[in-house]
Design an enzyme around this catalytic site. Structure first.
Site, PDB file in Angstrom:
ATOM      1  N   ARG A 170      10.917   3.900   3.394  1.00 46.41           N
ATOM      2  CA  ARG A 170      10.717   3.192   4.520  1.00 46.41           C
ATOM      3  C   ARG A 170      12.008   2.300   4.971  1.00 46.41           C
ATOM      4  NH1 ARG A 170       5.618  -1.112   4.610  1.00 46.41           N
ATOM      5  NH2 ARG A 170       4.490   0.832   5.196  1.00 46.41           N
TER       6      ARG A 170
ATOM      7  N   HIS B 116       4.373   5.670  11.391  1.00 47.59           N
ATOM      8  CA  HIS B 116       4.175   5.613  10.325  1.00 47.59           C
ATOM      9  C   HIS B 116       3.111   6.756   9.793  1.00 47.59           C
ATOM     10  CE1 HIS B 116       3.086   3.883   6.660  1.00 47.59           C
ATOM     11  NE2 HIS B 116       2.685   2.572   6.951  1.00 47.59           N
TER      12      HIS B 116
ATOM     13  N   ARG C  77       0.862  -1.254  -0.131  1.00 46.22           N
ATOM     14  CA  ARG C  77      -0.191  -0.074  -0.113  1.00 46.22           C
ATOM     15  C   ARG C  77       0.937   1.308  -0.024  1.00 46.22           C
ATOM     16  NH1 ARG C  77      -2.769  -3.777   1.530  1.00 46.22           N
ATOM     17  NH2 ARG C  77      -0.893  -4.312   2.510  1.00 46.22           N
ATOM     18  N   THR C  78       1.869   1.212   0.860  1.00 46.29           N
ATOM     19  CA  THR C  78       2.502   2.628   1.157  1.00 46.29           C
ATOM     20  C   THR C  78       3.217   3.053  -0.323  1.00 46.29           C
ATOM     21  OG1 THR C  78       2.651   2.093   3.521  1.00 46.29           O
ATOM     22  CG2 THR C  78       3.965   4.023   2.684  1.00 46.29           C
TER      23      THR C  78
ATOM     24  N   LYS D 143      25.477  -3.380  -0.263  1.00 47.18           N
ATOM     25  CA  LYS D 143      27.115  -3.253  -0.445  1.00 47.18           C
ATOM     26  C   LYS D 143      27.568  -2.474   0.779  1.00 47.18           C
ATOM     27  CE  LYS D 143      26.395  -2.669  -5.190  1.00 47.18           C
ATOM     28  NZ  LYS D 143      26.479  -1.563  -6.273  1.00 47.18           N
TER      29      LYS D 143
HETATM   30  N1   CP Z   1      -0.431  -0.301   5.774  1.00 46.26           N
HETATM   31  C1   CP Z   1       0.913  -0.366   5.326  1.00 46.26           C
HETATM   32  O1   CP Z   1       1.688   0.275   5.685  1.00 46.26           O
HETATM   33  O2   CP Z   1       0.941  -1.186   4.271  1.00 46.26           O
HETATM   34  P1   CP Z   1       1.923  -1.522   3.507  1.00 46.26           P
HETATM   35  O3   CP Z   1       2.977  -2.433   4.357  1.00 46.26           O
HETATM   36  O4   CP Z   1       1.545  -2.775   2.370  1.00 46.26           O
HETATM   37  O5   CP Z   1       2.728  -0.600   2.916  1.00 46.26           O
END
Ligand code: CP
Length: 307
Positions: A102, A130, A52-53, A81
């Site tokens: 991320r 998040h 999603r993100t 590396k």
């Molecule tokens: N909700 C969420 O962060 O989903 P993903 O881990 O798929 O990005």
């Protein structure tokens, strides 16, 4: 002015309201924004898996007429590396106008922001924060409930490692008359800092319980979470705790007619698929809102660069 997003609290309540209003405006009239990021590039630097993100960031930038580049795992970048996050972002600052990152390590996107010449958005750092999921959650609540004040919110599942829960609580306590019911096994209760520094310090009304059925009738919102297998130190504990709470149609019968079920997704086993057809289950709509709120965020941070 260079501005990053590490934590949803980086935005004041007023800035947050402006951002959510912009997201709703884009949702209502997407065509008006289809060229807003012409010739701009978003780098998505994902050292940890995501559906999603990452894809909603990609979709957001493409919807704005911009372009995207990036990597979707540490293995497919020079991190494999041994390159540091600091060096990586120095380089990416020459390749893109904005970056969503991320990382499994808490604080890694913050380190990147210290060395970056472009806005860095924390797209999830370990069990810490998040913020763009929180923006998605807030847009869902505001759009479907009309606001935040006066709500009783049930948070259920892995409240220890669930970074989306921590960010949501921190964001919601800034609104008046918000109540929480934390539903989790003992081992997965909210971290002490959240209880002490956020809930107690702000005199927030909350309770911690172990049985979902007892509190279902009291809730305006039920925020379900997955037990975070990747954050456990041993598999035995995960297996013992993973099915502590499973929301099914029988439990939904105990809830109010206007209670909404949210989940940041991915879901594993904690919501039975039979709940998906219940009109109160809004988690797929929530994932859709994620695109619009990320469009609003990209626009806001790029506009700040021009100030
Ligand atoms: N909700 C969420 O962060 O989903 P993903 O881990 O798929 O990005």
């Amino acid at each position: 002015m260079l501005r990053h997003l590490m934590n949803v609290l980086d935005f004041s309540v007023e800035e947050l309201e402006n951002l959510l209003s912009l997201a709703e405006e884009i949702y209502d009239r997407p065509g008006e924004f289809s060229d807003a990021c012409h010739r701009k590039k978003l780098a998505t630097c994902f050292y940890e898996p995501s559906t999603r993100t990452r894809l909603s960031f990609d979709s957001a930038m493409l919807n704005l007429g911009g372009q995207v580049l990036g990597f979707s795992s540490a293995d497919s970048s020079s991190a494999a590396k041994g390159e540091s996050v600091a060096d990586t972002i120095r380089v990416i600052s020459s390749y893109a106008d904005i970056c969503a990152m991320r990382h499994p390590k808490e604080g890694a996107p913050y380190v990147a922001s210290l060395h970056s010449r472009i806005p860095v958005i924390n797209a999830g750092d370990g069990g810490h924060n998040h913020p763009t999921q929180t923006l998605t959650d807030l847009m869902t609540i505001r759009k479907l409930k009309g606001g935040f004040s006066g709500l009783t919110i049930g948070l259920c599942g892995d409240l220890k490692f669930g970074r989306t829960v921590h960010s949501l609580v921190e964001a919601m306590v800034r609104y008046p008359d918000v109540h929480f019911i934390m539903i989790s096994p003992d081992e997965l209760r909210i971290p002490d800092y959240l209880r002490r520094d956020i809930l107690d310090r702000n005199l927030i009304d909350y309770k911690e319980v172990g049985i979902l059925e007892d509190v279902m009738p009291k809730l305006d919102l039920l925020y379900m979470t997955r037990v975070q297998r990747e954050r456990f130190f041993n598999e035995e504990d995960y297996i013992r705790l993973k099915d502590s709470f499973i929301l099914d149609s029988k439990k939904m019968k105990l809830a109010r007619g206007d209670m909404l079920v949210l989940h940041p997704l991915p879901r594993v086993n904690e919501i039975a698929t039979e709940v998906d057809d219940d009109p109160r289950a809004v988690y797929f709509k929530q994932a859709e809102f994620g695109v619009y709120v990320r469009m609003a965020l990209i626009l806001t941070l790029l506009k700040e660069m021009d100030r």
